[in-house]
Design an enzyme around this catalytic site. Structure first.
Site, PDB file in Angstrom:
ATOM      1  N   MET A   7       0.834  -1.199   0.000  1.00 28.48           N
ATOM      2  CA  MET A   7       0.000   0.000   0.000  1.00 28.48           C
ATOM      3  C   MET A   7       0.878   1.262   0.000  1.00 28.48           C
ATOM      4  O   MET A   7       0.637   2.195  -0.753  1.00 28.48           O
ATOM      5  CB  MET A   7      -0.924  -0.014   1.222  1.00 28.48           C
ATOM      6  CG  MET A   7      -1.729   1.243   1.436  1.00 28.48           C
ATOM      7  SD  MET A   7      -2.991   1.495   0.167  1.00 28.48           S
ATOM      8  CE  MET A   7      -4.391   0.641   0.865  1.00 28.48           C
ATOM      9  N   ASP A   8       1.891   1.280   0.858  1.00 27.99           N
ATOM     10  CA  ASP A   8       2.796   2.424   0.938  1.00 27.99           C
ATOM     11  C   ASP A   8       4.220   1.915   0.691  1.00 27.99           C
ATOM     12  O   ASP A   8       5.067   1.904   1.578  1.00 27.99           O
ATOM     13  CB  ASP A   8       2.659   3.102   2.311  1.00 27.99           C
ATOM     14  CG  ASP A   8       3.321   4.482   2.341  1.00 27.99           C
ATOM     15  OD1 ASP A   8       3.915   4.887   1.315  1.00 27.99           O
ATOM     16  OD2 ASP A   8       3.257   5.153   3.384  1.00 27.99           O
ATOM     17  N   LYS A   9       4.442   1.510  -0.558  1.00 30.19           N
ATOM     18  CA  LYS A   9       5.694   0.831  -0.911  1.00 30.19           C
ATOM     19  C   LYS A   9       6.923   1.677  -0.608  1.00 30.19           C
ATOM     20  O   LYS A   9       7.936   1.185  -0.142  1.00 30.19           O
ATOM     21  CB  LYS A   9       5.713   0.484  -2.400  1.00 30.19           C
ATOM     22  CG  LYS A   9       4.755  -0.632  -2.793  1.00 30.19           C
ATOM     23  CD  LYS A   9       4.860  -0.927  -4.281  1.00 30.19           C
ATOM     24  CE  LYS A   9       3.709  -1.754  -4.806  1.00 30.19           C
ATOM     25  NZ  LYS A   9       3.915  -3.199  -4.694  1.00 30.19           N
ATOM     26  N   THR A  26       6.823  -3.808  -0.926  1.00 35.12           N
ATOM     27  CA  THR A  26       8.106  -4.455  -1.101  1.00 35.12           C
ATOM     28  C   THR A  26       9.044  -3.566  -1.918  1.00 35.12           C
ATOM     29  O   THR A  26       8.657  -3.047  -2.973  1.00 35.12           O
ATOM     30  CB  THR A  26       7.924  -5.811  -1.822  1.00 35.12           C
ATOM     31  OG1 THR A  26       7.114  -6.640  -0.998  1.00 35.12           O
ATOM     32  CG2 THR A  26       9.225  -6.509  -2.123  1.00 35.12           C
ATOM     33  N   ASN A  33      -4.118  -7.672  -8.747  1.00 36.71           N
ATOM     34  CA  ASN A  33      -3.030  -6.754  -9.088  1.00 36.71           C
ATOM     35  C   ASN A  33      -1.861  -7.510  -9.675  1.00 36.71           C
ATOM     36  O   ASN A  33      -1.583  -8.647  -9.318  1.00 36.71           O
ATOM     37  CB  ASN A  33      -2.598  -5.931  -7.860  1.00 36.71           C
ATOM     38  CG  ASN A  33      -1.462  -6.580  -7.086  1.00 36.71           C
ATOM     39  OD1 ASN A  33      -0.289  -6.435  -7.445  1.00 36.71           O
ATOM     40  ND2 ASN A  33      -1.799  -7.350  -6.048  1.00 36.71           N
ATOM     41  N   PHE A  43       6.146  -5.022  -8.199  1.00 35.96           N
ATOM     42  CA  PHE A  43       7.133  -4.328  -7.344  1.00 35.96           C
ATOM     43  C   PHE A  43       7.588  -2.992  -7.936  1.00 35.96           C
ATOM     44  O   PHE A  43       8.782  -2.696  -8.038  1.00 35.96           O
ATOM     45  CB  PHE A  43       8.391  -5.189  -7.110  1.00 35.96           C
ATOM     46  CG  PHE A  43       8.177  -6.441  -6.301  1.00 35.96           C
ATOM     47  CD1 PHE A  43       7.050  -6.622  -5.522  1.00 35.96           C
ATOM     48  CD2 PHE A  43       9.147  -7.443  -6.296  1.00 35.96           C
ATOM     49  CE1 PHE A  43       6.869  -7.780  -4.768  1.00 35.96           C
ATOM     50  CE2 PHE A  43       8.979  -8.604  -5.551  1.00 35.96           C
ATOM     51  CZ  PHE A  43       7.846  -8.770  -4.795  1.00 35.96           C
ATOM     52  N   SER A  98       5.210 -13.105  -3.988  1.00 40.74           N
ATOM     53  CA  SER A  98       4.466 -12.313  -4.968  1.00 40.74           C
ATOM     54  C   SER A  98       4.363 -13.089  -6.277  1.00 40.74           C
ATOM     55  O   SER A  98       5.373 -13.633  -6.758  1.00 40.74           O
ATOM     56  CB  SER A  98       5.163 -10.981  -5.233  1.00 40.74           C
ATOM     57  OG  SER A  98       4.599 -10.404  -6.406  1.00 40.74           O
ATOM     58  N   ASN A 114       3.931 -11.766  -9.101  1.00 43.96           N
ATOM     59  CA  ASN A 114       4.129 -10.832 -10.208  1.00 43.96           C
ATOM     60  C   ASN A 114       5.582 -10.593 -10.607  1.00 43.96           C
ATOM     61  O   ASN A 114       5.874  -9.721 -11.417  1.00 43.96           O
ATOM     62  CB  ASN A 114       3.443  -9.499  -9.888  1.00 43.96           C
ATOM     63  CG  ASN A 114       1.953  -9.701  -9.663  1.00 43.96           C
ATOM     64  OD1 ASN A 114       1.304 -10.416 -10.429  1.00 43.96           O
ATOM     65  ND2 ASN A 114       1.422  -9.117  -8.608  1.00 43.96           N
ATOM     66  N   THR A 115       6.509 -11.338  -9.995  1.00 43.55           N
ATOM     67  CA  THR A 115       7.902 -11.319 -10.439  1.00 43.55           C
ATOM     68  C   THR A 115       8.228 -12.741 -10.868  1.00 43.55           C
ATOM     69  O   THR A 115       8.169 -13.656 -10.044  1.00 43.55           O
ATOM     70  CB  THR A 115       8.849 -10.865  -9.293  1.00 43.55           C
ATOM     71  OG1 THR A 115       8.530  -9.517  -8.943  1.00 43.55           O
ATOM     72  CG2 THR A 115      10.311 -10.941  -9.717  1.00 43.55           C
ATOM     73  N   LYS A 146       7.160 -14.137   4.173  1.00 43.08           N
ATOM     74  CA  LYS A 146       5.771 -14.016   3.722  1.00 43.08           C
ATOM     75  C   LYS A 146       5.480 -15.069   2.672  1.00 43.08           C
ATOM     76  O   LYS A 146       6.188 -15.167   1.668  1.00 43.08           O
ATOM     77  CB  LYS A 146       5.513 -12.614   3.160  1.00 43.08           C
ATOM     78  CG  LYS A 146       4.037 -12.417   2.767  1.00 43.08           C
ATOM     79  CD  LYS A 146       3.698 -10.957   2.629  1.00 43.08           C
ATOM     80  CE  LYS A 146       2.274 -10.741   2.177  1.00 43.08           C
ATOM     81  NZ  LYS A 146       1.927  -9.328   2.051  1.00 43.08           N
ATOM     82  N   ASN A 175       0.119 -13.901   1.150  1.00 37.83           N
ATOM     83  CA  ASN A 175       0.142 -12.983   0.020  1.00 37.83           C
ATOM     84  C   ASN A 175      -1.120 -13.212  -0.834  1.00 37.83           C
ATOM     85  O   ASN A 175      -2.009 -13.958  -0.433  1.00 37.83           O
ATOM     86  CB  ASN A 175       1.423 -13.220  -0.804  1.00 37.83           C
ATOM     87  CG  ASN A 175       1.945 -11.932  -1.421  1.00 37.83           C
ATOM     88  OD1 ASN A 175       1.164 -11.154  -1.982  1.00 37.83           O
ATOM     89  ND2 ASN A 175       3.239 -11.696  -1.320  1.00 37.83           N
ATOM     90  N   GLY A 188      -8.582  -9.808  -1.033  1.00 37.80           N
ATOM     91  CA  GLY A 188      -9.896  -9.404  -0.548  1.00 37.80           C
ATOM     92  C   GLY A 188     -10.743 -10.596  -0.155  1.00 37.80           C
ATOM     93  O   GLY A 188     -10.226 -11.666   0.183  1.00 37.80           O
ATOM     94  N   TYR A 194      -5.220  -4.780   3.695  1.00 33.19           N
ATOM     95  CA  TYR A 194      -4.984  -3.994   2.482  1.00 33.19           C
ATOM     96  C   TYR A 194      -6.309  -3.780   1.753  1.00 33.19           C
ATOM     97  O   TYR A 194      -6.893  -2.697   1.790  1.00 33.19           O
ATOM     98  CB  TYR A 194      -3.956  -4.679   1.568  1.00 33.19           C
ATOM     99  CG  TYR A 194      -3.470  -3.803   0.426  1.00 33.19           C
ATOM    100  CD1 TYR A 194      -4.339  -2.970  -0.268  1.00 33.19           C
ATOM    101  CD2 TYR A 194      -2.142  -3.792   0.046  1.00 33.19           C
ATOM    102  CE1 TYR A 194      -3.899  -2.156  -1.304  1.00 33.19           C
ATOM    103  CE2 TYR A 194      -1.691  -2.983  -0.992  1.00 33.19           C
ATOM    104  CZ  TYR A 194      -2.586  -2.171  -1.657  1.00 33.19           C
ATOM    105  OH  TYR A 194      -2.150  -1.374  -2.675  1.00 33.19           O
TER     106      TYR A 194
END
Ligand SMILES: Cc1cc2nc3c(=O)[nH]c(=O)nc-3n(C[C@H](O)[C@H](O)[C@H](O)COP(=O)(O)O)c2cc1C
Length: 345
Positions: free
Chosen positions: A71-73, A93, A118, A122, A183, A185-186, A225, A254, A276, A326
């Site tokens: 949220m606040d990377k 992250t 999402n 990163f 994650s 997404n990497t 995580k 995650n 969610g 989140y």
């Protein structure tokens, strides 16, 4: 009030672009954090002052409800979060190299399901920039977690050095560190959850942390995580490594690559991690499994699908010492954090 008035306005920001709405919210919070006294007054109003403080992995938390990673990377609004009732924040992250993340659009709201997909990838300013920002803040007055991950440009076989570089840069500023190996997404990142890779990575991070201790900073907690998509036996193997290496705790979970419960939604086919409401059940089961498997010996931060105080209570009852939010913040607003704080025994 949040759902009827504020949320529709936020959703229309950036002509409905979820990421623009997110950035504008963050910018607003950053400004709020600059108003003197915000932190103390806000924390009182939002129920954090009334929340049950607790000590987990040797760190004292004013409330067990934290802001989840992502949220606040870049840590831009760290003075504002306590005003919403958060007892701790996990920044990141972050990666050793600054990187733009994936192409937009990369954030999708599945409103009917109170879910988000999402594939941010990163996007962050890098661990050096985060260290500079954290140095400028000085004492935040609450515990800060720092989530570290692998830069996209770094090949998987050099991942360890990438994580170690970020740990070294950020070590003095974090109260705990989250090793993000989950994650979706990497490319390849989640393979670092395999026992062999994980042992190598965690051993290197602990060695680095020990060398920092020599510089006068006590050994700080390092947590892992994990993804919600691991089989029970994969989790058990991972837990064995974590116990052997002396990890301070597990953050579960995650986002999921699964689409159970949202299959028919037009956005369900978007690549990325789902968070969610569809994650509530899996997160609770994963926390319960870890708690049972470790006999409660390994502290757990429960995260995934908290949209009501009852969801947070369920994770705490399942064995989590702390929880994080989140997606619930997007759908229920900051009132959710206040309500969780007030509901705590
Ligand atoms: C837009 C977005 C970005 C995220 N970025 C990160 C991240 O950088 N690092 C991380 O560990 N988790 C990240 N997460 C995962 C959350 O921290 C959390 O584990 C997950 O969303 C489940 O919690 P929730 O259902 O309350 O959202 C991200 C989640 C979202 C929705």
């Amino acid at each position: 009030m949040y759902r009827k008035v504020v949320r529709p306005v936020l959703y229309r920001l950036g002509r409905g672009d979820a990421e623009v709405a997110h950035e504008q919210t963050l910018a607003g919070l950053r400004l709020l954090g600059r108003v003197p006294g915000t932190q103390r007054a806000g924390a009182r109003l939002s129920g954090a002052a009334a929340a049950s403080p607790r000590t987990v992995f040797g760190v004292r938390f004013p409330s067990p409800v934290g802001l989840a990673a992502g949220m606040d990377k870049n840590g831009v609004a760290l003075r504002a979060w306590p005003a919403l009732g958060f007892g701790f924040v996990e920044v990141g992250t972050v990666t050793a190299h600054p990187q733009p993340g994936n192409e937009k659009p990369r954030l999708f709201r599945l409103v009917e399901h109170e879910a988000v997909i999402n594939r941010m990838g990163f996007n962050n300013l890098g661990s050096e920039a985060l260290a500079a920002r954290l140095a400028a803040y000085g004492d935040l007055g609450y515990p800060l977690g720092v989530s570290i991950g692998k830069s996209k440009v770094t090949p998987l076989e050099d991942a360890v050095e990438d994580y170690v570089t970020s740990l070294r840069r950020l070590y003095r500023y974090g109260d705990y560190f989250a090793v993000n190996v989950s994650s979706p997404n990497t490319p390849g990142l989640r393979s670092l959850q395999d026992a062999g890779h994980l042992r190598e990575l965690l051993t290197a991070l602990h060695t680095e942390a020990a060398s920092m201790s020599v510089a006068g900073l006590a050994g700080k907690p390092i947590l892992v995580k994990i993804a919600p998509d691991l089989t029970s036996s994969a989790i058990d193997e991972l837990l064995q490594v974590c116990t052997d290496v002396g990890v301070a705790g597990i953050i579960a979970t995650n986002t999921t690559v699964g689409r159970a419960g949202v299959e028919s939604h037009p956005l369900a086919g978007e690549t990325g991690g789902l968070s969610g409401r569809p994650l509530t059940e899996t997160a609770a089961k994963t926390v319960a499994h870890i708690h049972a498997e470790t006999g409660g010996a390994l502290p757990i931060i429960g995260v995934g699908g908290i949209l009501e105080p009852a969801d947070a209570a369920r994770l705490l009852d399942a064995g989590a010492g702390l929880v994080q939010v989140y997606t619930g913040l997007i759908y229920r607003g900051p009132g959710l954090v206040r309500r969780i704080n007030r509901s705590l025994p």
